[in-house]
Motif scaffolding. Sequence first.
Motif, PDB file in Angstrom:
ATOM      1  N   PRO A 263     -35.686  16.171  -7.916  1.00 34.71           N
ATOM      2  CA  PRO A 263     -36.423  15.787  -6.707  1.00 34.71           C
ATOM      3  C   PRO A 263     -35.521  15.814  -5.474  1.00 34.71           C
ATOM      4  O   PRO A 263     -34.383  15.325  -5.498  1.00 34.71           O
ATOM      5  N   GLY A 264     -36.029  16.401  -4.386  1.00 35.90           N
ATOM      6  CA  GLY A 264     -35.310  16.433  -3.119  1.00 35.90           C
ATOM      7  C   GLY A 264     -34.285  17.544  -2.997  1.00 35.90           C
ATOM      8  O   GLY A 264     -33.710  17.740  -1.914  1.00 35.90           O
ATOM      9  N   VAL A 265     -34.024  18.290  -4.085  1.00 35.70           N
ATOM     10  CA  VAL A 265     -33.038  19.374  -4.032  1.00 35.70           C
ATOM     11  C   VAL A 265     -33.709  20.650  -3.524  1.00 35.70           C
ATOM     12  O   VAL A 265     -34.687  21.126  -4.106  1.00 35.70           O
ATOM     13  N   HIS A 266     -33.183  21.189  -2.408  1.00 38.96           N
ATOM     14  CA  HIS A 266     -33.713  22.443  -1.855  1.00 38.96           C
ATOM     15  C   HIS A 266     -33.158  23.648  -2.584  1.00 38.96           C
ATOM     16  O   HIS A 266     -33.875  24.611  -2.853  1.00 38.96           O
ATOM     17  N   SER A 267     -31.865  23.635  -2.841  1.00 38.56           N
ATOM     18  CA  SER A 267     -31.242  24.770  -3.525  1.00 38.56           C
ATOM     19  C   SER A 267     -29.943  24.307  -4.156  1.00 38.56           C
ATOM     20  O   SER A 267     -29.376  23.273  -3.785  1.00 38.56           O
ATOM     21  N   ALA A 268     -29.471  25.088  -5.109  1.00 44.77           N
ATOM     22  CA  ALA A 268     -28.201  24.807  -5.767  1.00 44.77           C
ATOM     23  C   ALA A 268     -27.579  26.135  -6.170  1.00 44.77           C
ATOM     24  O   ALA A 268     -28.277  27.051  -6.601  1.00 44.77           O
ATOM     25  N   ALA A 269     -26.281  26.256  -5.990  1.00 44.14           N
ATOM     26  CA  ALA A 269     -25.578  27.493  -6.336  1.00 44.14           C
ATOM     27  C   ALA A 269     -24.163  27.138  -6.764  1.00 44.14           C
ATOM     28  O   ALA A 269     -23.642  26.066  -6.435  1.00 44.14           O
ATOM     29  N   VAL A 270     -23.548  28.048  -7.497  1.00 46.12           N
ATOM     30  CA  VAL A 270     -22.186  27.848  -7.989  1.00 46.12           C
ATOM     31  C   VAL A 270     -21.267  28.844  -7.306  1.00 46.12           C
ATOM     32  O   VAL A 270     -21.599  30.025  -7.168  1.00 46.12           O
ATOM     33  N   ARG A 271     -20.116  28.362  -6.845  1.00 45.34           N
ATOM     34  CA  ARG A 271     -19.110  29.264  -6.296  1.00 45.34           C
ATOM     35  C   ARG A 271     -17.778  28.987  -6.991  1.00 45.34           C
ATOM     36  O   ARG A 271     -17.520  27.890  -7.468  1.00 45.34           O
ATOM     37  N   ASP A 272     -16.958  30.013  -7.016  1.00 48.64           N
ATOM     38  CA  ASP A 272     -15.648  29.926  -7.670  1.00 48.64           C
ATOM     39  C   ASP A 272     -14.575  30.155  -6.614  1.00 48.64           C
ATOM     40  O   ASP A 272     -14.573  31.207  -5.961  1.00 48.64           O
ATOM     41  N   ASP A 273     -13.683  29.200  -6.409  1.00 47.80           N
ATOM     42  CA  ASP A 273     -12.645  29.341  -5.383  1.00 47.80           C
ATOM     43  C   ASP A 273     -11.341  29.895  -5.956  1.00 47.80           C
ATOM     44  O   ASP A 273     -10.301  29.885  -5.285  1.00 47.80           O
ATOM     45  N   GLY A 274     -11.404  30.390  -7.199  1.00 51.55           N
ATOM     46  CA  GLY A 274     -10.223  30.943  -7.833  1.00 51.55           C
ATOM     47  C   GLY A 274      -9.482  29.956  -8.713  1.00 51.55           C
ATOM     48  O   GLY A 274      -8.668  30.352  -9.550  1.00 51.55           O
ATOM     49  N   ARG A 275      -9.755  28.679  -8.519  1.00 53.79           N
ATOM     50  CA  ARG A 275      -9.105  27.647  -9.323  1.00 53.79           C
ATOM     51  C   ARG A 275     -10.115  26.848 -10.140  1.00 53.79           C
ATOM     52  O   ARG A 275      -9.838  26.450 -11.257  1.00 53.79           O
ATOM     53  N   VAL A 281     -25.051  21.730  -3.598  1.00 52.47           N
ATOM     54  CA  VAL A 281     -26.442  21.273  -3.652  1.00 52.47           C
ATOM     55  C   VAL A 281     -26.903  20.937  -2.240  1.00 52.47           C
ATOM     56  O   VAL A 281     -26.237  20.180  -1.523  1.00 52.47           O
ATOM     57  N   GLN A 282     -28.039  21.504  -1.842  1.00 53.75           N
ATOM     58  CA  GLN A 282     -28.636  21.190  -0.553  1.00 53.75           C
ATOM     59  C   GLN A 282     -29.848  20.301  -0.775  1.00 53.75           C
ATOM     60  O   GLN A 282     -30.707  20.610  -1.604  1.00 53.75           O
ATOM     61  N   SER A 283     -29.915  19.200  -0.026  1.00 51.77           N
ATOM     62  CA  SER A 283     -31.033  18.270  -0.169  1.00 51.77           C
ATOM     63  C   SER A 283     -31.540  17.862   1.200  1.00 51.77           C
ATOM     64  O   SER A 283     -30.812  17.923   2.192  1.00 51.77           O
ATOM     65  N   ALA A 284     -32.784  17.450   1.265  1.00 54.28           N
ATOM     66  CA  ALA A 284     -33.406  17.068   2.534  1.00 54.28           C
ATOM     67  C   ALA A 284     -32.734  15.837   3.102  1.00 54.28           C
ATOM     68  O   ALA A 284     -32.410  14.886   2.381  1.00 54.28           O
ATOM     69  N   ASP A 285     -32.492  15.863   4.422  1.00 56.74           N
ATOM     70  CA  ASP A 285     -31.907  14.711   5.095  1.00 56.74           C
ATOM     71  C   ASP A 285     -32.863  13.523   4.988  1.00 56.74           C
ATOM     72  O   ASP A 285     -34.052  13.637   5.245  1.00 56.74           O
ATOM     73  N   GLY A 286     -32.343  12.397   4.583  1.00 55.83           N
ATOM     74  CA  GLY A 286     -33.187  11.209   4.440  1.00 55.83           C
ATOM     75  C   GLY A 286     -33.693  11.005   3.027  1.00 55.83           C
ATOM     76  O   GLY A 286     -34.216   9.932   2.708  1.00 55.83           O
ATOM     77  N   ALA A 287     -33.574  12.057   2.183  1.00 59.55           N
ATOM     78  CA  ALA A 287     -33.995  11.904   0.789  1.00 59.55           C
ATOM     79  C   ALA A 287     -32.980  11.046   0.038  1.00 59.55           C
ATOM     80  O   ALA A 287     -31.868  10.813   0.501  1.00 59.55           O
ATOM     81  N   ALA A 288     -33.367  10.588  -1.103  1.00 54.82           N
ATOM     82  CA  ALA A 288     -32.465   9.770  -1.930  1.00 54.82           C
ATOM     83  C   ALA A 288     -31.226  10.583  -2.289  1.00 54.82           C
ATOM     84  O   ALA A 288     -31.283  11.802  -2.466  1.00 54.82           O
ATOM     85  N   ASP A 289     -30.097   9.904  -2.370  1.00 55.60           N
ATOM     86  CA  ASP A 289     -28.844  10.566  -2.711  1.00 55.60           C
ATOM     87  C   ASP A 289     -28.987  11.270  -4.060  1.00 55.60           C
ATOM     88  O   ASP A 289     -29.236  10.627  -5.084  1.00 55.60           O
TER      89      ASP A 289
END
Length: 333
Positions: A263-275, A281-289
């Motif tokens: 609930p409240g999650v707009h999108s989620a993606a995985v990135r690799d910084d080499g380590r 995770v992007q969520s709506a401002d004001g939504a529950a943590d």
Amino acid sequence: MLAIEADNLTRTFPIRTGGWLRARRSEVHAVRGISFEVPKGELFGLLGPNGAGKTTTIKMLNTLLLPTGGSARVLGHDVATEPVAVRRRIGYVFGGDRGLYDRLSALDNLRYFAELYGVEPREQRHRIAELLDLVGLSGREKERVEGYSRGMRQRLHIARGLLHRPEVLFLDEPSIGVDPVAARDLRRMVADLAAAGTTVLLTTHYMAEADELCDRIAVIAQGTLQALGTPAELKSVISGVGVLEIEACGIDDGRLSAVRGLPGVHSAAVRDDGRTQWLTVQSADGAADPEPDVRAALDGLRPGRTLRREPTLEDAYVAIVSRAGDETMEPAA
């Protein structure tokens, strides 16, 4: 006059599957009706996941591929019916090691390509010296290219693409595989070219690079245009969105899908910084943590640090591509 015009540009490729006795023929739709315009002097970015249609679009615009539908014009010349006129006015620089002769010096490479591009013999010496100075290879021009670093090769690629003073320059991932210092030098060089009046169309997976350089950006996913605007306008797509990053390793598709369904999650993606891997995770401002639920969905992976920050162009890109339903996002920091 516009520098580039693409009107419902389409490209399909025939494919054959199965054995000789049960061969099946079908089509892959690489580009599906893309339209955009680039004014003269603009630095225009073309972003998208691998396989989204960016390179196919560029190859149609620079006459290396014929469109199977729609039309495109460069400086008023149709790419299908006036390819020679288009080629005289454009330069094409692509990332990687192809396109140079390793056993020749940089000077000999540029002399060879100057002949191919029809640069007047009396102008070649001055033009080559000017470009070597521009790309920072003066004093190294007599060395064989096989001894050059990746960054030096990319600078030589740019010099090659500028020999005939093109009015439009296509840069297809020019900083791929280049170290941070060389990439910074390349960005400065590209910005200087645009400031001098050259129209530049740039593709890149580096969102910070696109944010720094581009006047406007088009985002392509699944062969269609998903968004078009300035970096600030694209970022406004996710205004009011909070960004949470959690360090984790081994995130599989099942856990990622579970996070996206919270609930409240707009999108989620995985990135690799080499380590390590980071789950963004992007969520709506004001939504529950969402952090407690996200950590629960990552049960068994022992998630680490948590960061909270303001949305960036990369976040906007992820949101736009996720909205298109593309699962192959590969932005880089």
